[in-house]
Design a protein around this motif. Sequence first.
Motif, PDB file in Angstrom:
ATOM      1  N   PRO A   8       0.820  -1.225   0.000  1.00 25.88           N
ATOM      2  CA  PRO A   8       0.000   0.000   0.000  1.00 25.88           C
ATOM      3  C   PRO A   8       0.851   1.271   0.000  1.00 25.88           C
ATOM      4  N   PHE A   9       2.015   1.192   0.610  1.00 28.92           N
ATOM      5  CA  PHE A   9       2.928   2.338   0.646  1.00 28.92           C
ATOM      6  C   PHE A   9       3.391   2.688  -0.764  1.00 28.92           C
ATOM      7  N   GLY A  10       3.782   1.684  -1.526  1.00 30.23           N
ATOM      8  CA  GLY A  10       4.209   1.920  -2.905  1.00 30.23           C
ATOM      9  C   GLY A  10       3.076   2.373  -3.805  1.00 30.23           C
ATOM     10  N   LEU A  11       1.896   1.803  -3.593  1.00 33.55           N
ATOM     11  CA  LEU A  11       0.742   2.213  -4.396  1.00 33.55           C
ATOM     12  C   LEU A  11       0.333   3.665  -4.126  1.00 33.55           C
ATOM     13  N   ALA A  12       0.600   4.147  -2.897  1.00 33.63           N
ATOM     14  CA  ALA A  12       0.293   5.547  -2.588  1.00 33.63           C
ATOM     15  C   ALA A  12       1.171   6.479  -3.415  1.00 33.63           C
ATOM     16  N   ALA A  14       2.277   5.727  -6.313  1.00 38.58           N
ATOM     17  CA  ALA A  14       1.864   5.573  -7.712  1.00 38.58           C
ATOM     18  C   ALA A  14       0.608   6.384  -8.010  1.00 38.58           C
ATOM     19  N   GLY A  15       0.008   6.981  -6.978  1.00 38.41           N
ATOM     20  CA  GLY A  15      -1.133   7.857  -7.188  1.00 38.41           C
ATOM     21  C   GLY A  15      -2.448   7.325  -6.664  1.00 38.41           C
ATOM     22  N   LEU A  16      -2.457   6.139  -6.072  1.00 41.23           N
ATOM     23  CA  LEU A  16      -3.696   5.597  -5.516  1.00 41.23           C
ATOM     24  C   LEU A  16      -3.890   6.082  -4.088  1.00 41.23           C
ATOM     25  N   HIS A  17      -5.130   6.306  -3.725  1.00 48.35           N
ATOM     26  CA  HIS A  17      -5.448   6.640  -2.342  1.00 48.35           C
ATOM     27  C   HIS A  17      -5.095   5.429  -1.480  1.00 48.35           C
ATOM     28  N   PRO A  18      -4.565   5.648  -0.256  1.00 48.85           N
ATOM     29  CA  PRO A  18      -4.172   4.507   0.583  1.00 48.85           C
ATOM     30  C   PRO A  18      -5.287   3.499   0.842  1.00 48.85           C
ATOM     31  N   ALA A  19      -6.517   3.970   0.974  1.00 48.51           N
ATOM     32  CA  ALA A  19      -7.624   3.035   1.207  1.00 48.51           C
ATOM     33  C   ALA A  19      -7.879   2.171  -0.027  1.00 48.51           C
ATOM     34  N   VAL A  20      -7.738   2.753  -1.204  1.00 46.22           N
ATOM     35  CA  VAL A  20      -7.922   1.991  -2.443  1.00 46.22           C
ATOM     36  C   VAL A  20      -6.790   0.995  -2.610  1.00 46.22           C
ATOM     37  N   GLY A  21      -5.570   1.431  -2.371  1.00 42.72           N
ATOM     38  CA  GLY A  21      -4.423   0.523  -2.450  1.00 42.72           C
ATOM     39  C   GLY A  21      -4.528  -0.619  -1.460  1.00 42.72           C
ATOM     40  N   LEU A  22      -5.013  -0.319  -0.269  1.00 41.36           N
ATOM     41  CA  LEU A  22      -5.205  -1.348   0.751  1.00 41.36           C
ATOM     42  C   LEU A  22      -6.248  -2.364   0.307  1.00 41.36           C
ATOM     43  N   ALA A  23      -7.358  -1.881  -0.237  1.00 42.58           N
ATOM     44  CA  ALA A  23      -8.419  -2.786  -0.690  1.00 42.58           C
ATOM     45  C   ALA A  23      -7.943  -3.659  -1.848  1.00 42.58           C
ATOM     46  N   THR A  41      -1.542 -10.837   8.421  1.00 40.01           N
ATOM     47  CA  THR A  41      -1.725 -10.167   7.136  1.00 40.01           C
ATOM     48  C   THR A  41      -2.475  -8.858   7.329  1.00 40.01           C
ATOM     49  N   ALA A  42      -3.491  -8.868   8.172  1.00 41.05           N
ATOM     50  CA  ALA A  42      -4.256  -7.643   8.440  1.00 41.05           C
ATOM     51  C   ALA A  42      -3.374  -6.584   9.099  1.00 41.05           C
ATOM     52  N   ILE A  43      -2.555  -6.991  10.062  1.00 38.69           N
ATOM     53  CA  ILE A  43      -1.652  -6.039  10.720  1.00 38.69           C
ATOM     54  C   ILE A  43      -0.661  -5.471   9.712  1.00 38.69           C
ATOM     55  N   ALA A  44      -0.125  -6.323   8.858  1.00 41.47           N
ATOM     56  CA  ALA A  44       0.838  -5.867   7.856  1.00 41.47           C
ATOM     57  C   ALA A  44       0.199  -4.896   6.869  1.00 41.47           C
ATOM     58  N   MET A  45      -1.014  -5.197   6.434  1.00 42.17           N
ATOM     59  CA  MET A  45      -1.691  -4.322   5.477  1.00 42.17           C
ATOM     60  C   MET A  45      -2.059  -2.988   6.118  1.00 42.17           C
ATOM     61  N   LEU A  46      -2.523  -3.005   7.347  1.00 37.40           N
ATOM     62  CA  LEU A  46      -2.877  -1.757   8.027  1.00 37.40           C
ATOM     63  C   LEU A  46      -1.640  -0.917   8.332  1.00 37.40           C
ATOM     64  N   THR A  47      -0.527  -1.572   8.610  1.00 36.26           N
ATOM     65  CA  THR A  47       0.728  -0.845   8.797  1.00 36.26           C
ATOM     66  C   THR A  47       1.128  -0.139   7.513  1.00 36.26           C
ATOM     67  N   GLY A  48       0.999  -0.838   6.394  1.00 31.10           N
ATOM     68  CA  GLY A  48       1.306  -0.215   5.109  1.00 31.10           C
ATOM     69  C   GLY A  48       0.386   0.949   4.793  1.00 31.10           C
ATOM     70  N   ALA A  49      -0.892   0.815   5.122  1.00 31.68           N
ATOM     71  CA  ALA A  49      -1.836   1.909   4.887  1.00 31.68           C
ATOM     72  C   ALA A  49      -1.510   3.110   5.776  1.00 31.68           C
ATOM     73  N   ALA A  50      -1.117   2.844   7.017  1.00 35.84           N
ATOM     74  CA  ALA A  50      -0.761   3.951   7.917  1.00 35.84           C
ATOM     75  C   ALA A  50       0.462   4.698   7.404  1.00 35.84           C
ATOM     76  N   THR A  51       1.458   3.974   6.910  1.00 34.61           N
ATOM     77  CA  THR A  51       2.634   4.654   6.360  1.00 34.61           C
ATOM     78  C   THR A  51       2.281   5.417   5.089  1.00 34.61           C
ATOM     79  N   ALA A  52       1.346   4.895   4.319  1.00 31.54           N
ATOM     80  CA  ALA A  52       0.910   5.608   3.114  1.00 31.54           C
ATOM     81  C   ALA A  52       0.208   6.904   3.478  1.00 31.54           C
TER      82      ALA A  52
END
Length: 102
Positions: A8-12, A14-23, A41-52
């Motif tokens: 999700p951090f990398g997708l942010a 690239a121009g995607l909103h963090p919530a969209v990248g997370l989904a 997996t949920a903790i890892a994904m939410l961590t990535g969204a928080a950094t994004a």
Amino acid sequence: MMLIPLIPFGLAFAGLHPAVGLALAAESLNPQALGISVQLTAIAMLTGAATAFLMGPYNATAGMMSALTGQSSYRISNWNAPFTAAYLLLSMLLLLILKKVG
């Protein structure tokens, strides 16, 4: 497991909103096939969204600060880089510890 928060951090950047990248990333990952628990997996994904949200150049906070200071949004997001890097490294360490324990 260590690379999951970077999705999700990398997708942010690239121009995607963090919530969209997370989904998008959450729908494409299969924790059972990766051999990790759903909770990790949920903790890892939410961590990535928080950094994004912390460092993503396309969020509203960076845009507003960019307009107020006259700096580019990339420069504004780079101000959060040390904290974001420390947060990401500590959360990756926590994920490794939780994987070993649980």
